[in-house]
Design a protein around this motif. Structure first.
Motif, PDB file in Angstrom:
ATOM      1  N   PRO A   1      -5.133   4.083   3.863  1.00 34.88           N
ATOM      2  CA  PRO A   1      -6.370   3.750   4.579  1.00 34.88           C
ATOM      3  C   PRO A   1      -6.155   2.541   5.518  1.00 34.88           C
ATOM      4  CG  PRO A   1      -6.462   2.866   2.370  1.00 34.88           C
ATOM      5  CD  PRO A   1      -5.196   3.668   2.439  1.00 34.88           C
ATOM      6  N   ALA A   2      -7.019   2.425   6.529  1.00 34.12           N
ATOM      7  CA  ALA A   2      -6.943   1.295   7.454  1.00 34.12           C
ATOM      8  C   ALA A   2      -7.179  -0.005   6.701  1.00 34.12           C
ATOM      9  CB  ALA A   2      -7.978   1.465   8.565  1.00 34.12           C
ATOM     10  N   LEU A   3      -6.445  -1.043   7.075  1.00 34.40           N
ATOM     11  CA  LEU A   3      -6.380  -2.270   6.291  1.00 34.40           C
ATOM     12  C   LEU A   3      -7.502  -3.259   6.613  1.00 34.40           C
ATOM     13  CD1 LEU A   3      -4.773  -4.067   4.289  1.00 34.40           C
ATOM     14  CD2 LEU A   3      -3.434  -4.869   6.254  1.00 34.40           C
ATOM     15  N   THR A   4      -8.206  -3.696   5.578  1.00 37.27           N
ATOM     16  CA  THR A   4      -9.149  -4.807   5.696  1.00 37.27           C
ATOM     17  C   THR A   4      -8.349  -6.101   5.793  1.00 37.27           C
ATOM     18  OG1 THR A   4     -10.960  -3.720   4.513  1.00 37.27           O
ATOM     19  CG2 THR A   4     -10.938  -6.123   4.487  1.00 37.27           C
ATOM     20  N   THR A   5      -8.730  -6.985   6.712  1.00 34.83           N
ATOM     21  CA  THR A   5      -7.918  -8.170   6.983  1.00 34.83           C
ATOM     22  C   THR A   5      -8.775  -9.289   7.545  1.00 34.83           C
ATOM     23  OG1 THR A   5      -5.934  -8.924   8.184  1.00 34.83           O
ATOM     24  CG2 THR A   5      -7.359  -7.381   9.318  1.00 34.83           C
ATOM     25  N   VAL A   6      -8.140 -10.420   7.771  1.00 38.24           N
ATOM     26  CA  VAL A   6      -8.780 -11.530   8.479  1.00 38.24           C
ATOM     27  C   VAL A   6      -8.044 -11.733   9.789  1.00 38.24           C
ATOM     28  CG1 VAL A   6      -9.226 -14.002   8.493  1.00 38.24           C
ATOM     29  CG2 VAL A   6      -9.636 -12.699   6.424  1.00 38.24           C
TER      30      VAL A   6
ATOM     31  N   MET B   1       0.819  -1.209   0.000  1.00 42.69           N
ATOM     32  CA  MET B   1       0.000   0.000   0.000  1.00 42.69           C
ATOM     33  C   MET B   1       0.857   1.266   0.000  1.00 42.69           C
ATOM     34  SD  MET B   1      -2.936  -1.294   2.679  1.00 42.69           S
ATOM     35  CE  MET B   1      -3.470   0.372   3.080  1.00 42.69           C
ATOM     36  N   LYS B   2       1.903   1.270   0.797  1.00 46.87           N
ATOM     37  CA  LYS B   2       2.769   2.451   0.856  1.00 46.87           C
ATOM     38  C   LYS B   2       3.395   2.743  -0.499  1.00 46.87           C
ATOM     39  CE  LYS B   2       6.558   4.477   3.540  1.00 46.87           C
ATOM     40  NZ  LYS B   2       7.239   5.054   2.375  1.00 46.87           N
ATOM     41  N   GLU B   3       3.879   1.695  -1.175  1.00 44.77           N
ATOM     42  CA  GLU B   3       4.500   1.887  -2.480  1.00 44.77           C
ATOM     43  C   GLU B   3       3.476   2.274  -3.540  1.00 44.77           C
ATOM     44  OE1 GLU B   3       7.785   1.932  -5.195  1.00 44.77           O
ATOM     45  OE2 GLU B   3       7.521   2.163  -3.032  1.00 44.77           O
ATOM     46  N   ALA B   4       2.282   1.696  -3.466  1.00 43.35           N
ATOM     47  CA  ALA B   4       1.230   2.033  -4.432  1.00 43.35           C
ATOM     48  C   ALA B   4       0.875   3.517  -4.345  1.00 43.35           C
ATOM     49  CB  ALA B   4      -0.006   1.172  -4.182  1.00 43.35           C
ATOM     50  N   LEU B   5       0.800   4.048  -3.132  1.00 43.93           N
ATOM     51  CA  LEU B   5       0.521   5.472  -2.959  1.00 43.93           C
ATOM     52  C   LEU B   5       1.664   6.314  -3.516  1.00 43.93           C
ATOM     53  CD1 LEU B   5      -0.959   5.336   0.643  1.00 43.93           C
ATOM     54  CD2 LEU B   5      -2.213   5.901  -1.449  1.00 43.93           C
TER      55      LEU B   5
ATOM     56  N   PRO C   1      -8.791   3.272  -1.645  1.00 45.13           N
ATOM     57  CA  PRO C   1      -9.089   2.048  -2.412  1.00 45.13           C
ATOM     58  C   PRO C   1      -9.714   2.310  -3.785  1.00 45.13           C
ATOM     59  CG  PRO C   1     -10.893   2.502  -0.937  1.00 45.13           C
ATOM     60  CD  PRO C   1      -9.912   3.618  -0.735  1.00 45.13           C
ATOM     61  N   GLN C   2      -9.733   3.574  -4.259  1.00 46.41           N
ATOM     62  CA  GLN C   2     -10.415   3.861  -5.523  1.00 46.41           C
ATOM     63  C   GLN C   2      -9.818   3.086  -6.693  1.00 46.41           C
ATOM     64  OE1 GLN C   2      -9.278   6.030  -3.316  1.00 46.41           O
ATOM     65  NE2 GLN C   2     -10.636   7.814  -3.062  1.00 46.41           N
ATOM     66  N   ASP C   3      -8.485   3.044  -6.784  1.00 43.60           N
ATOM     67  CA  ASP C   3      -7.825   2.335  -7.876  1.00 43.60           C
ATOM     68  C   ASP C   3      -7.555   0.871  -7.537  1.00 43.60           C
ATOM     69  OD1 ASP C   3      -7.717   4.669  -9.403  1.00 43.60           O
ATOM     70  OD2 ASP C   3      -5.814   5.277  -8.483  1.00 43.60           O
ATOM     71  N   LEU C   4      -7.459   0.569  -6.267  1.00 40.19           N
ATOM     72  CA  LEU C   4      -7.154  -0.801  -5.858  1.00 40.19           C
ATOM     73  C   LEU C   4      -7.613  -1.032  -4.422  1.00 40.19           C
ATOM     74  CD1 LEU C   4      -5.532  -3.504  -6.602  1.00 40.19           C
ATOM     75  CD2 LEU C   4      -3.706  -2.506  -5.194  1.00 40.19           C
TER      76      LEU C   4
END
Length: 333
Positions: free
Chosen positions: A281-286, A251-255, A262-265
């Motif tokens: 953004p806060a991470l969705t996870t299991v 996520m850090k690198e994508a930004l 999450p608009q693009d991914l």
């Protein structure tokens, strides 16, 4: 004049009992009459006597110490396992002795064999393949494995990686994503099950899973893999990462590369590490209940040390934690 350290013989003399009586009282091996125990307690407190664990272990053969071998103490998933295991150990008057194998499979066996010689039992997390773990049954100590092994008769505790992968894929499908990729860590024994769960879910919808591999289960590996995934010809709409650390690095690198999340991914991970909630953004996870895994493994090992029959393998249910790193797919104009 230098004060001498009180001995068990001093306690016995002060309480008017034998050395054996003091030893049994200190170890909890036998109860005595109320007057005798009162004298023992008073003598111990007045003299400031403390039992010698090393001497006790030489007599009883027990160290009251349990070994825990984990893969990487820097990974919050394993830190939580340690926290849960230590809580139960302290409750049962055991001390935890920790070994970090540092994700090095060549070092695992010699480190764990050395650890087993110093403790009463061992809890092990390993990257080894199932058919390479037979040596663990020859440690001559009770062993509990973190992660199920179908080929070795070792008590174990695991989470349902297949279901966890299925749940994340279903969540992304429900948000309208159709091009879904998986960024895994093939060296892990749990990676294939997570892929299988996600693949099964997408197959039911007539879709395929695009699989990539990271070189390590770390933020740096997630960051390193980002450009090849996001700048390639088949850029996904959503990504399932092997763990939260890979997801956070990605996520850090994508930004940095200019993508909007999450608009693009949409990005997801596994483990529910504490840092994920505070990412932007806060991470969705299991949530794989790593702390409970440590607690459960320790309880199983303490039961084994007490001679209780093993209740079999325990599987912990995963829990989906939805946050801002995933969102409904925006339709192209």
């Amino acid at each position: 004049m230098k004060r001498t350290t009180p001995t068990i013989r001093d306690v016995a003399a002060a309480a008017g009992v034998s050395v054996a009586t003091v030893s049994k009282y200190m170890n909890g091996a036998q109860r005595f009459s109320a007057p005798v125990e009162a004298r023992l307690k008073e003598a111990i407190e007045q003299l400031g006597y403390r039992s010698n664990p090393l001497a006790r272990s030489m007599i009883t053969g027990e160290t009251r110490t349990i070994g825990l071998a984990i893969l990487d103490i820097r990974n919050p998933y394993f830190t939580n396992i340690v926290k849960g295991a230590n809580r139960i150990a302290l409750r049962h008057d055991y001390t935890l002795l920790l070994v970090d194998t540092e994700e090095n499979q060549e070092r695992e066996q010699p480190l764990i064999e050395a650890l087993a010689q110093r403790v009463d039992g061992v809890i092990i997390s390993s990257r080894m393949q199932e058919d390479a773990m037979e040596w663990m049954t020859k440690l001559n100590k009770p062993v509990v494995l973190l992660g199920r092994n179908e080929q070795c008769p070792i008590p174990s505790v695991s989470n349902d990686s297949y279901l966890a992968g299925y749940m994340l894929a279903r969540h992304l499908l429900n948000q309208g994503h159709r091009r879904i990729a998986y960024l895994g860590f093939a060296a892990s024994r749990w990676d294939a099950e997570r892929i299988r769960g996600a693949h099964t879910c997408l197959s039911e919808a007539g879709l395929k899973l695009d699989v990539h591999d990271a070189h390590a289960p770390s933020t740096l590996a997630g960051k390193a893999a980002c450009s090849s995934v996001m700048l390639g010809p088949d850029r996904p709409e959503a990504l399932i990462c092997y763990n939260d650390l890979i997801a956070l690095g990605f996520m850090k690198e994508a930004l940095t590369l200019g993508f909007r999340l999450p608009q693009d991914l949409s990005v997801t991970g596994f483990d529910n590490v504490p840092y994920g909630e505070y990412a932007v953004p806060a991470l969705t996870t299991v949530d794989l209940q790593s702390e409970k895994m440590g607690e459960t493994a320790m309880l199983k090992l303490i039961d084994a040390l007490a001679g209780k029959p093993d209740a079999g393998h325990v599987t912990l249910e995963p829990r989906l934690v939805v946050r801002e790193s995933t969102a409904r797919r925006e339709e192209a104009p």
